[in-house]
Design a protein around this motif. Structure first.
Motif, short mmCIF file in Angstrom:
data_model
loop_
_atom_site.label_atom_id
_atom_site.label_comp_id
_atom_site.label_asym_id
_atom_site.label_seq_id
_atom_site.Cartn_x
_atom_site.Cartn_y
_atom_site.Cartn_z
N PRO A 31 0.82 -1.22 0.00
CA PRO A 31 0.00 0.00 0.00
C PRO A 31 0.85 1.27 0.00
O PRO A 31 0.43 2.29 -0.58
CB PRO A 31 -0.85 -0.11 1.27
CG PRO A 31 -0.19 -1.13 2.12
CD PRO A 31 0.57 -2.04 1.19
N LEU A 32 2.01 1.23 0.63
CA LEU A 32 2.87 2.42 0.64
C LEU A 32 3.33 2.75 -0.78
O LEU A 32 3.21 3.90 -1.23
CB LEU A 32 4.08 2.22 1.55
CG LEU A 32 5.08 3.38 1.60
CD1 LEU A 32 4.41 4.64 2.16
CD2 LEU A 32 6.28 3.01 2.44
N ALA A 33 3.83 1.75 -1.50
CA ALA A 33 4.28 1.97 -2.88
C ALA A 33 3.13 2.43 -3.76
O ALA A 33 3.26 3.39 -4.54
CB ALA A 33 4.92 0.70 -3.42
N TYR A 34 2.00 1.76 -3.64
CA TYR A 34 0.82 2.15 -4.42
C TYR A 34 0.47 3.61 -4.14
O TYR A 34 0.25 4.41 -5.06
CB TYR A 34 -0.37 1.23 -4.10
CG TYR A 34 -1.66 1.72 -4.69
CD1 TYR A 34 -1.97 1.50 -6.03
CD2 TYR A 34 -2.57 2.43 -3.91
CE1 TYR A 34 -3.15 1.98 -6.58
CE2 TYR A 34 -3.76 2.91 -4.45
CZ TYR A 34 -4.04 2.68 -5.79
OH TYR A 34 -5.21 3.16 -6.32
N VAL A 87 1.62 2.79 8.58
CA VAL A 87 1.15 2.15 9.81
C VAL A 87 1.43 0.65 9.75
O VAL A 87 1.90 0.06 10.72
CB VAL A 87 -0.35 2.44 10.04
CG1 VAL A 87 -0.92 1.56 11.14
CG2 VAL A 87 -0.55 3.91 10.38
N ALA A 88 1.17 0.04 8.59
CA ALA A 88 1.39 -1.40 8.44
C ALA A 88 2.86 -1.79 8.52
O ALA A 88 3.18 -2.92 8.88
CB ALA A 88 0.80 -1.88 7.10
N ILE A 89 3.73 -0.87 8.23
CA ILE A 89 5.18 -1.14 8.35
C ILE A 89 5.66 -0.86 9.77
O ILE A 89 6.40 -1.65 10.36
CB ILE A 89 5.98 -0.29 7.33
CG1 ILE A 89 5.69 -0.77 5.90
CG2 ILE A 89 7.48 -0.34 7.63
CD1 ILE A 89 6.21 0.17 4.82
N ILE A 90 5.26 0.27 10.33
CA ILE A 90 5.81 0.73 11.61
C ILE A 90 5.29 -0.07 12.81
O ILE A 90 6.07 -0.38 13.72
CB ILE A 90 5.59 2.24 11.77
CG1 ILE A 90 6.45 2.99 10.74
CG2 ILE A 90 5.92 2.71 13.18
CD1 ILE A 90 6.18 4.48 10.65
N LEU A 91 4.02 -0.42 12.84
CA LEU A 91 3.50 -1.15 14.00
C LEU A 91 4.18 -2.51 14.20
O LEU A 91 4.63 -2.81 15.31
CB LEU A 91 1.98 -1.29 13.93
CG LEU A 91 1.20 -0.01 14.22
CD1 LEU A 91 -0.30 -0.27 14.14
CD2 LEU A 91 1.57 0.60 15.56
#
Length: 176
Positions: free
Chosen positions: A119-122, A137-141
């Motif tokens: 999702p970040l790249a998108y 959020v999906a990477i950092i948590l």
């Protein structure tokens, strides 16, 4: 198969002195600014065009410099310091007898973090702020949870309790 953890360590060029400086809680906590800064620099191309490139280069410089700019802490007992000590143990898992449940959990958390890249790249490609935020959020948590796992590894392998002062960076005995 390439060990993603060691590849990242090699990319950063971390030496013993760098690891000790990175154990400073200011370094650990400010490290969480690196990905958002890189992300902002890429996203900023929408507003400032090619001027976002210097921002990106500054964010890259900060990512490299962060573990090196803070002084060695006087106490290695904090949660943040033990995160770094545990990560050093984990990276050298060929020299330490780390329980399998820690290794499995660390791989799962790293995989969960990696899922946030989509999702970040998108979001960065199509300039969707909600996808960017979801990706961050999906990477950092999971990364925060990974850090907590590193504290647990350090505590279990050294027989110490997080929060108890440590005047030196205590490491467990290596495998014989």
């Amino acid at each position: 198969m390439t060990d993603i953890y060691r590849a990242a360590e090699r990319l950063m060029g971390m030496q013993d002195a760098d690891w000790q400086r990175h154990a400073n809680p200011l370094s650990v906590w400010s490290r969480f600014t690196c990905l958002p800064l890189l992300t902002f620099a890429i996203y900023a191309r929408q507003w400032i065009g090619w001027w976002s490139l210097p921002l990106f280069m500054l964010a890259c410089l900060w990512t490299w410099a962060n573990p090196r700019v803070f002084p060695v802490p006087s106490d290695f007992g904090s949660w943040a310091s033990r995160t770094t000590l545990g990560e050093r143990i984990f990276l050298a898992r060929d020299r330490y007898d780390i329980p399998d449940h820690h290794i499995r959990a660390s791989h799962v958390l790293t995989s969960l973090s990696a899922l946030g890249l989509a999702p970040l790249a998108y979001g960065l490609i199509v300039l969707d702020p909600y996808a960017v935020l979801a990706g961050l959020v999906a990477i950092i948590l999971p990364k925060l949870w990974f850090c907590d796992r590193m504290v647990w590894i350090h505590a279990e392998m050294t027989g110490t309790t997080p929060g108890t002062p440590l005047s030196t960076p205590l490491m467990p005995p290596e495998r014989t």
